[in-house]
Scaffold this motif. Structure first.
Motif, short mmCIF file in Angstrom:
data_model
loop_
_atom_site.label_atom_id
_atom_site.label_comp_id
_atom_site.label_asym_id
_atom_site.label_seq_id
_atom_site.Cartn_x
_atom_site.Cartn_y
_atom_site.Cartn_z
N TYR A 109 14.49 94.63 77.10
CA TYR A 109 13.19 94.29 76.51
C TYR A 109 13.20 94.55 75.00
CZ TYR A 109 8.11 93.83 76.22
OH TYR A 109 6.83 93.42 75.91
N ALA A 110 13.71 95.70 74.61
CA ALA A 110 13.75 96.04 73.18
C ALA A 110 14.66 95.08 72.43
CB ALA A 110 14.24 97.47 73.01
N ARG A 111 15.77 94.71 73.05
CA ARG A 111 16.71 93.79 72.40
C ARG A 111 16.04 92.45 72.11
NH1 ARG A 111 20.41 93.56 76.18
NH2 ARG A 111 21.49 95.43 75.47
N SER A 112 15.24 91.97 73.06
CA SER A 112 14.55 90.70 72.87
C SER A 112 13.57 90.76 71.71
CB SER A 112 13.81 90.31 74.16
OG SER A 112 14.69 90.16 75.24
N LEU A 113 12.81 91.85 71.64
CA LEU A 113 11.79 91.97 70.60
C LEU A 113 12.37 92.21 69.22
CD1 LEU A 113 9.92 92.22 73.12
CD2 LEU A 113 8.56 93.83 71.79
N ILE A 114 13.53 92.85 69.15
CA ILE A 114 14.11 93.20 67.85
C ILE A 114 14.95 92.07 67.27
CG2 ILE A 114 15.73 94.75 66.68
CD1 ILE A 114 14.78 96.95 68.60
N ARG A 115 15.78 91.46 68.11
CA ARG A 115 16.71 90.47 67.58
C ARG A 115 16.04 89.17 67.15
NH1 ARG A 115 22.33 90.39 71.09
NH2 ARG A 115 23.03 92.49 70.56
N ARG A 116 15.09 88.71 67.94
CA ARG A 116 14.53 87.39 67.68
C ARG A 116 13.82 87.30 66.32
NH1 ARG A 116 9.98 83.80 70.03
NH2 ARG A 116 11.00 81.79 70.20
N PRO A 117 12.95 88.24 65.95
CA PRO A 117 12.34 88.13 64.62
C PRO A 117 13.36 88.12 63.49
CG PRO A 117 11.16 89.72 65.98
CD PRO A 117 12.40 89.35 66.73
N LEU A 118 14.42 88.92 63.63
CA LEU A 118 15.44 88.95 62.58
C LEU A 118 16.16 87.61 62.47
CD1 LEU A 118 16.99 92.50 63.15
CD2 LEU A 118 15.44 91.78 61.31
N ARG A 119 16.52 87.05 63.61
CA ARG A 119 17.24 85.78 63.59
C ARG A 119 16.36 84.66 63.05
NH1 ARG A 119 19.84 85.19 69.47
NH2 ARG A 119 20.65 83.28 68.52
N MET A 120 15.09 84.64 63.45
CA MET A 120 14.19 83.61 62.97
C MET A 120 13.92 83.78 61.48
SD MET A 120 11.37 82.86 65.94
CE MET A 120 10.86 81.38 65.09
N ALA A 121 13.74 85.02 61.04
CA ALA A 121 13.45 85.26 59.62
C ALA A 121 14.62 84.82 58.74
CB ALA A 121 13.15 86.74 59.40
N ILE A 122 15.84 85.14 59.15
CA ILE A 122 17.00 84.75 58.36
C ILE A 122 17.16 83.23 58.32
CG2 ILE A 122 19.53 84.85 58.27
CD1 ILE A 122 19.33 87.68 59.44
N SER A 123 17.04 82.59 59.48
CA SER A 123 17.21 81.14 59.55
C SER A 123 16.14 80.41 58.76
CB SER A 123 17.18 80.68 61.01
OG SER A 123 18.17 81.30 61.76
N LEU A 124 14.88 80.82 58.94
CA LEU A 124 13.79 80.17 58.23
C LEU A 124 13.87 80.39 56.73
CD1 LEU A 124 10.64 80.75 60.47
CD2 LEU A 124 11.57 78.57 59.74
N SER A 125 14.26 81.58 56.32
CA SER A 125 14.35 81.88 54.90
C SER A 125 15.41 81.03 54.22
CB SER A 125 14.66 83.37 54.69
OG SER A 125 13.62 84.17 55.20
N ILE A 126 16.56 80.88 54.87
CA ILE A 126 17.64 80.07 54.29
C ILE A 126 17.23 78.60 54.22
CG2 ILE A 126 20.00 79.23 54.65
CD1 ILE A 126 20.66 81.95 55.86
N ALA A 127 16.74 78.05 55.36
CA ALA A 127 16.38 76.64 55.40
C ALA A 127 15.23 76.32 54.44
CB ALA A 127 16.00 76.24 56.82
N SER A 128 14.18 77.13 54.48
CA SER A 128 13.03 76.88 53.62
C SER A 128 13.36 77.12 52.16
CB SER A 128 11.86 77.78 54.03
OG SER A 128 11.53 77.57 55.38
N GLY A 129 14.13 78.17 51.90
CA GLY A 129 14.51 78.46 50.52
C GLY A 129 15.30 77.33 49.89
N LEU A 130 16.24 76.76 50.65
CA LEU A 130 17.03 75.64 50.13
C LEU A 130 16.16 74.41 49.88
CD1 LEU A 130 20.29 75.87 52.31
CD2 LEU A 130 20.06 76.34 49.86
N ALA A 131 15.25 74.12 50.83
CA ALA A 131 14.37 72.96 50.66
C ALA A 131 13.48 73.12 49.44
CB ALA A 131 13.53 72.76 51.92
N ILE A 132 12.89 74.29 49.29
CA ILE A 132 12.00 74.54 48.15
C ILE A 132 12.77 74.50 46.84
CG2 ILE A 132 10.52 76.26 47.06
CD1 ILE A 132 9.70 77.16 49.89
N LEU A 133 13.98 75.08 46.83
CA LEU A 133 14.80 75.09 45.62
C LEU A 133 15.19 73.68 45.20
CD1 LEU A 133 16.39 76.64 43.46
CD2 LEU A 133 18.30 76.80 45.08
#
Length: 385
Positions: A109-133
């Motif tokens: 349960y803890a693994r699910s709650l901890i890993r997913r936000p990190l993975r989504m944050a990294i992926s979204l930051s890279i994709a959105s950052g590149l698009a905005i740049l």
């Protein structure tokens, strides 16, 4: 001995007895990856037609008659925007709870709650950052020129961030907003204006986390009724919760043998007459497709189902006539098709085998994990840990 080891020994805590999740020992869900591969193809079709042949996507665009006929006949199963997005939303709920349902312990349960936000944050930051740049450097004048030359009024010109801090805040806000997902700044900065999807998926993930922790410790025969009651309440309140609950119930169905066995007997109608499970899936798919084809033929009434959500238009004053089509909401027609298809897949070994073929798995694995963005690059894939 380190300080951490000393504290652990002093408290008497030991990790030796914590059960662990063994992915290799769990039933294969590769067919879900193959299903995502099909959705990736449909996403590519949608963004291509939306950009270059808009009459195949929307009735508002100008084009020859044959393109509008193709839109009515082929767009529903092959490149319907709301169906693709809704499919990813329910698939996300279907997959994120599987590790815990297969191994219900604190560590999983803890693994699910901890890993997913990190993975989504990294992926979204890279994709959105590149698009905005990229857009901040190139500008958007060439997009306006393209729209007037084609012409194509279906494409929205992306906004540009005034500064780096505005861009950062827009990405940061993706994980905090809980209403009006399509109106956030990051959605306006994204080329296809679909960045609201991962924001919604992230928010609805906590609906799944809240409910899934209860299931392994309650009677299995209560699960469908309890989750159906929750889904009915969220449907009434115009929440996306009934989409999330559908995914959770399908995951529970696939991981709990007693539920699957009970469903396999069908629904008793009268005497010894039963409604076969395959018939349930067929009825859902046919009903959903019939509604979607009706809206494709008469798109001016495509939001008529809003009358099914009284609290939505009573609390906001929204009606079918003044509803903003750019504002997404959970649709009944998409729900019926998706649940029917997933039910059919769960019950059919042949369908699972077909979806597990190497080309579809390759496509599904190429999609970027944890997201749901219908733009180039096309993304969403596994939500499993």
């Amino acid at each position: 001995m380190t300080l951490i080891q000393a504290v652990v020994e002093a408290t008497g805590f030991s990790t030796a007895n914590i059960p662990t999740y063994d992915r290799t020992a769990s039933p294969s869900t590769s067919y879900l990856t193959g299903l995502r591969g099909i959705l990736v193809l449909e996403s590519v079709f949608w963004i291509f037609f939306q950009t270059f042949i808009p009459a195949l996507v929307t009735d508002d665009a100008h084009g020859p008659t044959y393109q509008h006929v193709l839109r009515i006949v082929l767009s529903v199963p092959f490149w319907n925007e709301s169906l693709i997005i809704s499919f990813f939303i329910i698939l996300s709920a279907r997959t994120i709870c599987v590790p815990f349902l297969q191994n219900p312990c604190a560590a999983t349960y803890a693994r699910s709650l901890i890993r997913r936000p990190l993975r989504m944050a990294i992926s979204l930051s890279i994709a959105s950052g590149l698009a905005i740049l990229i857009l901040s450097q190139l500008g958007t004048a060439y997009i306006d020129e393209f729209k007037s030359t084609l012409p194509n009024d279906s494409v929205s010109t992306p906004a540009t961030a005034q500064s780096a801090i505005v861009a950062f805040n827009s990405i940061f806000d993706l994980f905090w907003i809980v209403t009006d997902f399509s109106e956030q700044a990051a959605n306006a900065f994204w080329p296809s204006a679909t960045l609201w999807c991962p924001s919604l998926i992230y928010y609805q993930g906590y609906t799944v986390y809240m409910l899934m922790v209860i299931l392994p410790f309650t009677r299995a025969r209560w699960h469908p009724q309890a989750l159906a009651l929750f889904a009915l309440g969220s449907f009434w309140l115009e929440s996306w919760g009934w989409y999330s609950v559908a995914g959770l119930l399908l995951a529970d169905f696939s991981t709990d043998g007693s539920i699957k066995a009970g469903f396999g007997h069908g629904f008793k109608i009268a005497g010894d007459i039963r409604f076969a499970p395959s018939m349930s899936a067929t009825v859902l798919i046919v009903a959903g497709l019939a509604i979607k084809y009706a809206w494709a033929a008469v798109p001016q009434y495509s939001n008529a189902e809003l009358i099914l959500h009284p609290t939505f238009h009573l609390s906001t004053g929204t009606t079918v006539k003044n509803f903003d089509k750019a504002n997404p909401y959970p649709r009944v027609d998409d729900f019926l098709v998706i649940v029917g298809v997933l039910l059919f897949v769960e019950m059919s070994d042949s369908a699972k085998s077909l979806l597990s073929t190497r080309p579809l798995l390759w496509l599904g694995e190429r999609s970027l994990s944890e997201l749901n963005v219908l733009a180039v690059p096309q993304v969403i894939a596994s939500d499993t840990i």
